[in-house]
Scaffold this active site. Structure first.
Site, short mmCIF file in Angstrom:
data_model
loop_
_atom_site.label_atom_id
_atom_site.label_comp_id
_atom_site.label_asym_id
_atom_site.label_seq_id
_atom_site.Cartn_x
_atom_site.Cartn_y
_atom_site.Cartn_z
N PRO A 1 0.57 -1.22 -0.11
CA PRO A 1 0.04 0.07 0.08
C PRO A 1 0.76 1.29 0.15
O PRO A 1 0.32 2.44 -0.29
CB PRO A 1 -0.91 -0.15 1.27
CG PRO A 1 -0.82 -1.61 1.62
CD PRO A 1 0.70 -2.22 1.19
N GLU B 1 1.20 -9.26 8.25
CA GLU B 1 1.42 -7.65 8.33
C GLU B 1 2.31 -7.24 7.53
O GLU B 1 2.53 -5.94 7.63
CB GLU B 1 1.65 -7.16 9.88
CG GLU B 1 0.47 -7.87 10.83
CD GLU B 1 -0.85 -7.13 10.58
OE1 GLU B 1 -0.46 -5.80 10.62
OE2 GLU B 1 -1.78 -7.67 10.29
N ARG C 1 -0.39 -8.69 -22.39
CA ARG C 1 -1.40 -8.26 -23.50
C ARG C 1 -0.91 -7.41 -24.31
O ARG C 1 -1.19 -7.19 -25.30
CB ARG C 1 -2.64 -7.93 -22.90
CG ARG C 1 -2.54 -6.45 -22.13
CD ARG C 1 -3.84 -6.19 -21.40
NE ARG C 1 -5.08 -6.28 -22.21
CZ ARG C 1 -5.41 -5.12 -23.31
NH1 ARG C 1 -4.57 -4.03 -23.17
NH2 ARG C 1 -6.37 -5.09 -23.82
N ASP D 1 -6.45 1.35 -25.82
CA ASP D 1 -6.91 1.31 -24.36
C ASP D 1 -7.05 2.44 -23.59
O ASP D 1 -6.48 3.40 -23.90
CB ASP D 1 -5.81 0.38 -23.63
CG ASP D 1 -6.18 -1.11 -24.23
OD1 ASP D 1 -7.12 -1.59 -24.61
OD2 ASP D 1 -5.09 -1.95 -23.96
#
Length: 259
Positions: free
Chosen positions: A101, A129, A167, A182
């Site tokens: 994060p 954690e 891709r 895209d």
């Protein structure tokens, strides 16, 4: 290119590497994925790779020793592969990526950079954690996040990165132009798309798409891109302005639309 994935759950990756259009990249080894089970590098009978955090608190922390042993094995395997290919000095050292994060958000530009890098990357999938910070400080070269939320581990972000890179490989998509249109490829969101039937529940396809006038269709699609981005992601539009990604025609169109 090669991606080495250090994970507690290698079995989570195997179905995704065999299914869908991106499997072509994995089967051909344009994107060579090597899975490393971290429990194989534990030094105890229970194959334990975590322990309680110093200082107390909830959860468990991934131990540094199994991580370092696994990373050393990856580097050794890569070196052996380079020697076998007679190119030990031509391939740069791969970045060591931790999904966290605290990392920088993954963007299409970063995915495109990965797709052009022959060295690929080493992907660390954390759990619990998190990892012992000493491993992060010593070995991790980049942290990547999928957004401001928390997942149970790094496997889903790793799969996301692998899919996004796969891709972009030549021959993976049926039409090479697909990924060029895209969202984010040119800094903007994609335009809307339509297919059969021509009329559904009384709603028809925009007439310009049925006109066969390619220049008008291209103009309409660009207008839709600009409008959608301005309404849904104005931050992307402003970034495109700052970075000079908008043409003079784009700017005229935005002015005409009051955007």
């Amino acid at each position: 290119m090669r991606f080495d994935v250090l994970t507690l759950f290698p079995e989570l990756f195997e179905p995704s590497l065999r299914l869908g259009v991106t499997r072509r990249a994995f089967e051909s080894r344009q994107v060579d994925v090597q899975l490393w089970g971290l429990r194989d590098f534990a030094d105890n009978a229970y194959r334990r790779v975590d322990d309680r955090p110093f200082g107390g608190g909830p959860g468990m922390v991934m131990l540094i020793d199994p991580l370092e042993r696994a990373l050393a094995a990856v580097h050794a395997a890569r070196a052996a592969a380079d020697i076998a290919a007679a190119s030990p000095s031509t391939t740069p050292q791969p970045p060591v990526i931790l999904f966290s994060p605290a990392g920088r958000p993954l963007t299409q530009a970063r995915v495109q950079a990965f797709s052009r890098s022959p060295e690929g990357a080493i992907l660390i999938c954390g759990r619990y954690e998190g990892l012992d910070q000493r491993f992060v400080d010593r070995h991790v070269t980049e942290e990547i996040s999928l957004g401001d939320f928390v997942l149970s581990g790094g496997e889903l972000p790793a799969l996301t990165l692998l899919d996004a890179v796969a891709r972009l490989m030549p021959g993976v998509l049926n039409d090479e132009k697909s990924h060029q249109q895209d969202s984010f490829s040119d800094g903007l969101l994609d335009c809307p798309h339509y297919s059969r039937p021509e009329v559904h529940a009384g709603e028809g396809v925009p007439s310009v798409l049925m006109s066969g006038h390619h220049a008008e269709i291209a103009r309409w699609r660009r207008e839709q891109q600009l409008t959608a981005t301005a309404r849904r992601r104005p931050d992307l539009l402003e970034k495109a302005r700052r970075e000079g990604l908008l043409s003079r025609q784009d700017l005229k169109l935005l002015s005409k639309l009051g955007l």
